[in-house]
Design an enzyme around this catalytic site. Structure first.
Site, PDB file in Angstrom:
ATOM      1  N   GLU A   1       0.872  -1.198   0.000  1.00 29.34           N
ATOM      2  CA  GLU A   1       0.000   0.000   0.000  1.00 29.34           C
ATOM      3  C   GLU A   1       0.897   1.233   0.000  1.00 29.34           C
ATOM      4  OE1 GLU A   1      -3.484   1.120   0.115  1.00 29.34           O
ATOM      5  OE2 GLU A   1      -2.259   2.934  -0.047  1.00 29.34           O
TER       6      GLU A   1
ATOM      7  N   GLN B   1     -14.304   7.340   2.632  1.00 33.84           N
ATOM      8  CA  GLN B   1     -14.892   8.074   1.503  1.00 33.84           C
ATOM      9  C   GLN B   1     -16.416   8.255   1.605  1.00 33.84           C
ATOM     10  OE1 GLN B   1     -13.260   6.297  -2.246  1.00 33.84           O
ATOM     11  NE2 GLN B   1     -11.757   5.338  -0.909  1.00 33.84           N
TER      12      GLN B   1
ATOM     13  N   VAL C   1       2.276  -1.536  -6.479  1.00 37.31           N
ATOM     14  CA  VAL C   1       2.482  -2.588  -7.478  1.00 37.31           C
ATOM     15  C   VAL C   1       2.448  -1.952  -8.868  1.00 37.31           C
ATOM     16  CG1 VAL C   1       1.471  -4.654  -8.518  1.00 37.31           C
ATOM     17  CG2 VAL C   1       1.581  -4.424  -6.029  1.00 37.31           C
TER      18      VAL C   1
ATOM     19  N   CYS D   1     -19.977   3.797  -5.405  1.00 37.53           N
ATOM     20  CA  CYS D   1     -21.182   4.420  -4.870  1.00 37.53           C
ATOM     21  C   CYS D   1     -22.024   5.103  -5.947  1.00 37.53           C
ATOM     22  CB  CYS D   1     -20.896   5.402  -3.742  1.00 37.53           C
ATOM     23  SG  CYS D   1     -22.441   5.815  -2.913  1.00 37.53           S
TER      24      CYS D   1
ATOM     25  N   ASP E   1     -13.707  -2.511  -5.181  1.00 40.89           N
ATOM     26  CA  ASP E   1     -14.100  -1.783  -6.392  1.00 40.89           C
ATOM     27  C   ASP E   1     -13.397  -2.261  -7.662  1.00 40.89           C
ATOM     28  OD1 ASP E   1     -15.610  -0.232  -4.706  1.00 40.89           O
ATOM     29  OD2 ASP E   1     -14.290   1.522  -4.770  1.00 40.89           O
TER      30      ASP E   1
ATOM     31  N   LYS F   1     -20.588  -0.994  -6.602  1.00 45.75           N
ATOM     32  CA  LYS F   1     -19.274  -0.893  -5.967  1.00 45.75           C
ATOM     33  C   LYS F   1     -19.353  -0.008  -4.729  1.00 45.75           C
ATOM     34  CE  LYS F   1     -16.902  -1.492 -10.392  1.00 45.75           C
ATOM     35  NZ  LYS F   1     -16.395  -2.845 -10.186  1.00 45.75           N
ATOM     36  N   THR F   2     -19.469  -0.646  -3.567  1.00 42.16           N
ATOM     37  CA  THR F   2     -19.599   0.101  -2.308  1.00 42.16           C
ATOM     38  C   THR F   2     -18.839  -0.597  -1.182  1.00 42.16           C
ATOM     39  OG1 THR F   2     -21.527  -1.163  -1.586  1.00 42.16           O
ATOM     40  CG2 THR F   2     -21.979   0.825  -2.867  1.00 42.16           C
TER      41      THR F   2
ATOM     42  N   ALA G   1     -20.310  -1.242   1.507  1.00 45.41           N
ATOM     43  CA  ALA G   1     -21.314  -2.187   2.016  1.00 45.41           C
ATOM     44  C   ALA G   1     -21.165  -3.535   1.318  1.00 45.41           C
ATOM     45  CB  ALA G   1     -22.710  -1.618   1.778  1.00 45.41           C
TER      46      ALA G   1
ATOM     47  N   CYS H   1     -26.881   1.155  -0.556  1.00 43.75           N
ATOM     48  CA  CYS H   1     -26.653   2.545  -0.923  1.00 43.75           C
ATOM     49  C   CYS H   1     -27.513   3.417  -0.006  1.00 43.75           C
ATOM     50  CB  CYS H   1     -27.038   2.739  -2.393  1.00 43.75           C
ATOM     51  SG  CYS H   1     -26.418   4.279  -3.048  1.00 43.75           S
TER      52      CYS H   1
HETATM   53  C1  LIG Z   1     -18.195  10.316  -2.612  1.00 43.07           C
HETATM   54  C2  LIG Z   1     -18.262   8.855  -2.239  1.00 43.07           C
HETATM   55  C3  LIG Z   1     -19.346   8.379  -1.515  1.00 43.07           C
HETATM   56  C4  LIG Z   1     -19.430   7.045  -1.162  1.00 43.07           C
HETATM   57  N1  LIG Z   1     -20.490   6.630  -0.414  1.00 43.07           N
HETATM   58  C5  LIG Z   1     -20.568   5.345  -0.014  1.00 43.07           C
HETATM   59  C6  LIG Z   1     -21.618   4.932   0.850  1.00 43.07           C
HETATM   60  O1  LIG Z   1     -22.468   5.716   1.248  1.00 43.07           O
HETATM   61  N2  LIG Z   1     -21.670   3.625   1.223  1.00 43.07           N
HETATM   62  C7  LIG Z   1     -20.714   2.728   0.808  1.00 43.07           C
HETATM   63  O2  LIG Z   1     -20.796   1.563   1.202  1.00 43.07           O
HETATM   64  N3  LIG Z   1     -19.704   3.094  -0.017  1.00 43.07           N
HETATM   65  C8  LIG Z   1     -19.602   4.378  -0.436  1.00 43.07           C
HETATM   66  N4  LIG Z   1     -18.561   4.780  -1.223  1.00 43.07           N
HETATM   67  C9  LIG Z   1     -17.691   3.743  -1.857  1.00 43.07           C
HETATM   68  C10 LIG Z   1     -16.577   3.202  -0.969  1.00 43.07           C
HETATM   69  O3  LIG Z   1     -15.808   4.245  -0.425  1.00 43.07           O
HETATM   70  C11 LIG Z   1     -15.709   2.281  -1.824  1.00 43.07           C
HETATM   71  O4  LIG Z   1     -16.538   1.315  -2.449  1.00 43.07           O
HETATM   72  C12 LIG Z   1     -14.642   1.571  -1.013  1.00 43.07           C
HETATM   73  O5  LIG Z   1     -13.775   2.497  -0.403  1.00 43.07           O
HETATM   74  C13 LIG Z   1     -13.824   0.647  -1.916  1.00 43.07           C
HETATM   75  O6  LIG Z   1     -12.851  -0.025  -1.175  1.00 43.07           O
HETATM   76  P1  LIG Z   1     -11.567  -0.637  -1.913  1.00 43.07           P
HETATM   77  O7  LIG Z   1     -10.746  -1.278  -0.847  1.00 43.07           O
HETATM   78  O8  LIG Z   1     -11.970  -1.419  -3.092  1.00 43.07           O
HETATM   79  O9  LIG Z   1     -10.812   0.658  -2.461  1.00 43.07           O
HETATM   80  P2  LIG Z   1     -10.225   1.850  -1.609  1.00 43.07           P
HETATM   81  O10 LIG Z   1     -10.829   1.927  -0.259  1.00 43.07           O
HETATM   82  O11 LIG Z   1     -10.317   3.049  -2.486  1.00 43.07           O
HETATM   83  O12 LIG Z   1      -8.701   1.433  -1.397  1.00 43.07           O
HETATM   84  C14 LIG Z   1      -7.830   1.123  -2.446  1.00 43.07           C
HETATM   85  C15 LIG Z   1      -6.401   1.188  -1.888  1.00 43.07           C
HETATM   86  O13 LIG Z   1      -5.489   0.656  -2.861  1.00 43.07           O
HETATM   87  C16 LIG Z   1      -4.326   1.466  -2.866  1.00 43.07           C
HETATM   88  N5  LIG Z   1      -3.635   1.346  -4.146  1.00 43.07           N
HETATM   89  C17 LIG Z   1      -3.897   2.054  -5.277  1.00 43.07           C
HETATM   90  N6  LIG Z   1      -2.981   1.722  -6.231  1.00 43.07           N
HETATM   91  C18 LIG Z   1      -2.163   0.792  -5.689  1.00 43.07           C
HETATM   92  C19 LIG Z   1      -1.031   0.070  -6.172  1.00 43.07           C
HETATM   93  N7  LIG Z   1      -0.542   0.292  -7.412  1.00 43.07           N
HETATM   94  N8  LIG Z   1      -0.432  -0.813  -5.360  1.00 43.07           N
HETATM   95  C20 LIG Z   1      -0.908  -1.024  -4.106  1.00 43.07           C
HETATM   96  N9  LIG Z   1      -1.957  -0.359  -3.580  1.00 43.07           N
HETATM   97  C21 LIG Z   1      -2.583   0.532  -4.368  1.00 43.07           C
HETATM   98  C22 LIG Z   1      -4.863   2.872  -2.590  1.00 43.07           C
HETATM   99  O14 LIG Z   1      -3.847   3.724  -2.087  1.00 43.07           O
HETATM  100  C23 LIG Z   1      -5.966   2.606  -1.573  1.00 43.07           C
HETATM  101  O15 LIG Z   1      -5.511   2.686  -0.249  1.00 43.07           O
HETATM  102  C24 LIG Z   1     -18.406   6.127  -1.566  1.00 43.07           C
HETATM  103  C25 LIG Z   1     -17.301   6.609  -2.278  1.00 43.07           C
HETATM  104  C26 LIG Z   1     -17.213   7.950  -2.609  1.00 43.07           C
HETATM  105  C27 LIG Z   1     -15.995   8.453  -3.360  1.00 43.07           C
END
Ligand SMILES: Cc1cc2nc3c(=O)[nH]c(=O)nc-3n(C[C@H](O)[C@H](O)[C@H](O)COP(=O)(O)OP(=O)(O)OC[C@H]3O[C@@H](n4cnc5c(N)ncnc54)[C@H](O)[C@@H]3O)c2cc1C
Length: 401
Positions: free
Chosen positions: A36, A44, A79, A162, A302, A310-311, A313, A345
């Protein structure tokens, strides 16, 4: 520092940290490393409330190091490429790491450049986006200072994290302007790449009423392609009867826009990507979350091609499945745990009222509470504003929920 790990996790976001913590709860002796690059971790989902003046942006940011579970190793690198045939990844630093099992969870990419002029004008000319930590407070500045005129809210044509966020902020803005007594002077437009306000009909009915009571003009199947900040004009494309793109324009006094999204480029350009998906998501079995071609690779969050919303949740239901299946694989058993596409959502329809939409792959409502969740309620607002942020930092990231 060891370069081989039993379990290698790519991305220490919502999915990666929850999975690491849950794996270690199951077995403290597992050798887990998380790659990371970011020093910071963001909650978010609260950015919508920040944009509506209901949440402090500083409370959405914490130090990543405080959430790396005890027993896991943090590799502060990014990565760059995958060599799945050799069970290896190469980082930007040039260091190569190998694994027995890998979990891919680097989130989604915000393609700001896919809307011409957007990045250049973001934060100026009354253009904002809650999809950025830096910009969410500016959204509130725009809403608070709006005195009437044309307000445009956009939603891209690609899947996004989201799917509700582009219109959640619109309902809150309308409610704020109603309370200020200026809603009658506001001409509110929703330009959306989707064909309807929401994909689950039970919840869509509620939102149609909210749209109509706020006199919001909707433009569906409309793809925002350019934002000219200096001229305060949004350009979008619709298809004519023959299917040819037609360009339209709308002048605005304030604009909240959301960028198109896709898999991060290093995923898109890798052997892990789904070749049939132009957005390049990781190709997995949508039930077991196992890669379709590389059995010792799993993905969640995501970055996958699972056709769910994609959430965070969704991640809460994906992680136990992926954890169980990774452990099965390490024990040389078949991965049999299945994810049903659950997502949620939470959609605020006004200040103090929220509709908690929950559903699965088949877009069938999957309500948790013993009441009709299509009816917006104060209790669900309290859940979103107070309970879920606490749960996130204290239970979800720590693998306890
Ligand atoms: C405005 C907004 C509102 C939202 N509202 C909701 C809501 O109400 N309810 C809900 O459930 N969800 C909501 N979401 C969605 C939720 O935030 C995401 O679905 C969730 O954070 C996705 O998790 P993730 O682990 O897939 O990605 P993320 O939490 O984004 O984490 C990805 C991680 O990977 C790392 N990374 C990136 N590139 C690399 C690399 N090359 N090598 C290693 N690591 C890397 C990043 O630094 C980051 O830390 C919302 C999002 C936004 C932007």
């Amino acid at each position: 520092m060891a370069t081989h790990h039993q379990i290698l996790i790519i991305g220490g976001g919502n999915a990666g940290l929850s999975a690491a913590a849950q794996l270690l709860h199951k077995n403290r002796k597992l050798d887990i490393a998380i790659i990371e690059p970011s020093e910071k971790h963001y909650y978010q989902p609260a950015w919508t409330l920040v944009g509506a003046g209901e949440f402090d942006i500083r409370d959405t940011e914490r130090a990543e190091k405080d959430f790396i579970p005890k027993g896991a190793q943090w590799i502060k690198d990014a990565v760059a490429t995958f060599q799945p045939g050799k069970n290896e990844v190469t980082c930007s630093s040039g260091v190569v790491y190998s694994y027995d099992v890998m979990l891919v969870a680097p989130g989604i990419q915000l393609d700001w450049n896919k809307i011409e002029g957007f990045k250049e004008t973001l934060g100026h000319n009354n253009v904002s986006s809650n999809y950025s930590f830096e910009m969410a407070p500016y959204t509130w500045e725009l809403i608070r200072n709006f005195k009437g005129g044309t307000a445009v809210f956009t939603n891209p044509a690609t899947p996004i994290k989201c799917g509700g966020a582009p219109h959640k902020i619109m309902y809150l803005a309308c409610d704020y302007w109603r309370k200020q007594g200026i809603l009658d002077k506001c001409d509110v437009h929703y330009i959306s790449g989707a064909g309807a306000i929401f994909s689950v009909k039970e919840y869509a009915e509620t939102l149609k009423n909210v749209v109509s009571r706020n006199k919001i003009q909707t433009h569906f199947n409309s793809n925002t392609v350019e934002i000219d900040g200096a001229r305060q004009t949004v350009y979008y494309e619709v298809k004519d009867e023959q299917g040819n793109p037609m360009r339209k324009e709308l002048k605005f006094d304030m604009c909240h826009a959301v960028p198109p999204q896709s898999a991060p480029d290093f995923i898109k350009n890798s052997p892990l990507a789904d070749g049939n998906n132009p957005l390049g998501y990781v190709e997995i079995n949508k039930s077991t979350m196992q890669h379709s071609r590389f059995p010792n690779i799993f993905a969640c969050g995501d970055c996958t091609n699972a056709p769910c919303s994609k959430t965070g949740a969704a991640i809460r239901k994906q992680v136990p499945v992926v954890v169980k299946n990774m452990l099965s694989l390490l024990a040389k058993k078949e991965p049999v745990a299945q994810y049903d596409g659950y997502s949620a959502c939470p959609i605020p329809t006004q200040y103090g009222k929220l509709m908690l939409a929950e559903f699965d792959y088949s877009n069938t409502p999957k309500m948790t509470f013993p009441f009709d969740q299509a009816v917006p309620r104060w209790t669900m607002w309290v859940l979103k504003k107070y309970v879920l942020p606490w749960l996130y930092w204290n239970r979800i990231l720590t693998g306890k929920a």
